[in-house]
Design an enzyme around this catalytic site. Structure first.
Site, short mmCIF file in Angstrom:
data_model
loop_
_atom_site.label_atom_id
_atom_site.label_comp_id
_atom_site.label_asym_id
_atom_site.label_seq_id
_atom_site.Cartn_x
_atom_site.Cartn_y
_atom_site.Cartn_z
N SER A 152 1.50 39.46 6.53
CA SER A 152 1.57 40.26 7.75
C SER A 152 2.69 41.29 7.65
O SER A 152 2.67 42.14 6.77
CB SER A 152 1.73 39.32 8.95
OG SER A 152 1.49 40.00 10.16
N ASP A 229 -9.42 37.10 11.71
CA ASP A 229 -8.04 37.39 12.12
C ASP A 229 -8.06 38.32 13.34
O ASP A 229 -8.54 39.45 13.26
CB ASP A 229 -7.33 38.06 10.93
CG ASP A 229 -5.86 38.32 11.16
OD1 ASP A 229 -5.45 38.52 12.31
OD2 ASP A 229 -5.12 38.36 10.15
N HIS A 263 -5.24 34.42 11.01
CA HIS A 263 -3.95 34.95 10.57
C HIS A 263 -2.92 33.84 10.29
O HIS A 263 -1.78 34.14 9.97
CB HIS A 263 -3.40 35.88 11.67
CG HIS A 263 -2.38 36.87 11.20
ND1 HIS A 263 -2.68 37.95 10.40
CD2 HIS A 263 -1.04 36.97 11.45
CE1 HIS A 263 -1.58 38.66 10.17
NE2 HIS A 263 -0.57 38.09 10.79
#
Length: 286
Positions: A152, A229, A263
């Protein structure tokens, strides 16, 4: 307070024959006390070993990856050390530092801030590419071979660090990176706050922009992205922009869009072995 070259052991835990250790030190670059984690495989007791840098995402500390990713077993098998820095300076208590999850504390974005008051402490790029590497090189049995990865915000950091320092890292990979931060809400908030309103200055912290402007690229970029995600679906991650930039520039990119994965660290744990073996291959080749 620890001195700039002094390490204070916070904890040590045996894992897969190696050791997970956490250390505290005073960072001159950040102007505060910092903690980082290092996993040393069993091989490190006999010889110097290669190193993988892992840069974590928003709200994380040095602990998330080490506790949740399930990386120690394969790292032990491969003889690979892993270092996890924290994700921002800690304890500086700047105005607004703790007001939101995506800016300030836990959200350093691996940039060098230029805007006051953030420029006094929020220089995470210099910390993860200069100060901390020099520190771990002095204190641990490492052979100088390095690769970098992250998730991320940390995937963004890994890509930018590799693009800015192509001679340093044997390989780079990322899980669900914020690939085009100049064009997404997370990035616009962070880059605007740390760097100011001139969007041209943001481009040196955007992997897509660096690739588009001809930055020396790694031999290969490896990215995994979960299709379930919610941040991908909301336009925060923009892997399609990275794919387009790499195609235009002729940069080899392996982008896997993985159905059903979100995620979370369950996603990372599902594919971390692939990434560790990818990096070990490049580290051996280098």
């Amino acid at each position: 307070m620890t001195t700039s070259d002094e390490l204070e052991l916070v904890s040590a835990t045996k894992s897969f024959g190696g050791w997970l250790k956490r250390y505290k030190h005073h960072s001159k670059v950040l102007g505060c006390e910092m903690i980082f984690a290092i996993y040393l495989p069993p091989a490190a007791e006999e010889q110097d070993v290669p190193l993988l840098w892992w840069l974590s995402g928003l709200t994380c500390t040095d602990e998330n990856f080490m506790q949740k990713a399930g990386a120690h077993g394969t790292a032990a098998e491969l003889g690979l050390a892993i270092v996890c820095p924290d994700t921002s300076p800690r304890g500086t208590d700047l105005p607004g530092e703790h007001d939101s999850y995506d800016f300030g504390s836990g959200a350093g974005f691996y940039v060098n801030a230029t805007e006051a008051p953030w420029n006094r402490h929020f220089r995470m790029y210099d910390y993860v590419t200069e100060e901390l590497p020099a520190l771990v090189a002095r204190h641990f049995p490492l052979n100088g071979q390095q690769s970098i990865s992250g998730h991320s915000m940390g995937g963004h950091g890994a890509l930018v660090c590799a693009l800015k320092n192509p001679e340093r890292y044997a390989s780079v990979s990322a899980f669900a990176p914020i690939a085009n931060p100049t064009q997404c809400p997370w990035g616009e908030k962070a880059l605007g706050g740390y760097l100011g309103d001139d969007r041209e200055t943001w481009k040196e912290w955007d992997a897509c922009e660096l690739i588009a402007t001809g930055a020396p690229a790694p031999a290969e970029i490896k990215v995994d992205q979960g299709e379930a995600d919610n941040f991908y679906q909301d336009g925060q991650l923009r892997p399609e922009a990275l794919e387009a930039a790499c195609k235009q520039a002729g940069v080899p990119l392996t982008l896997r869009m993985l159905p059903g994965y979100d995620h979370s660290y369950f996603f990372i744990a599902s594919f971390i072995d692939d990434h560790l073996r990818y990096h070990a291959h490049h580290l051996r080749s280098g």
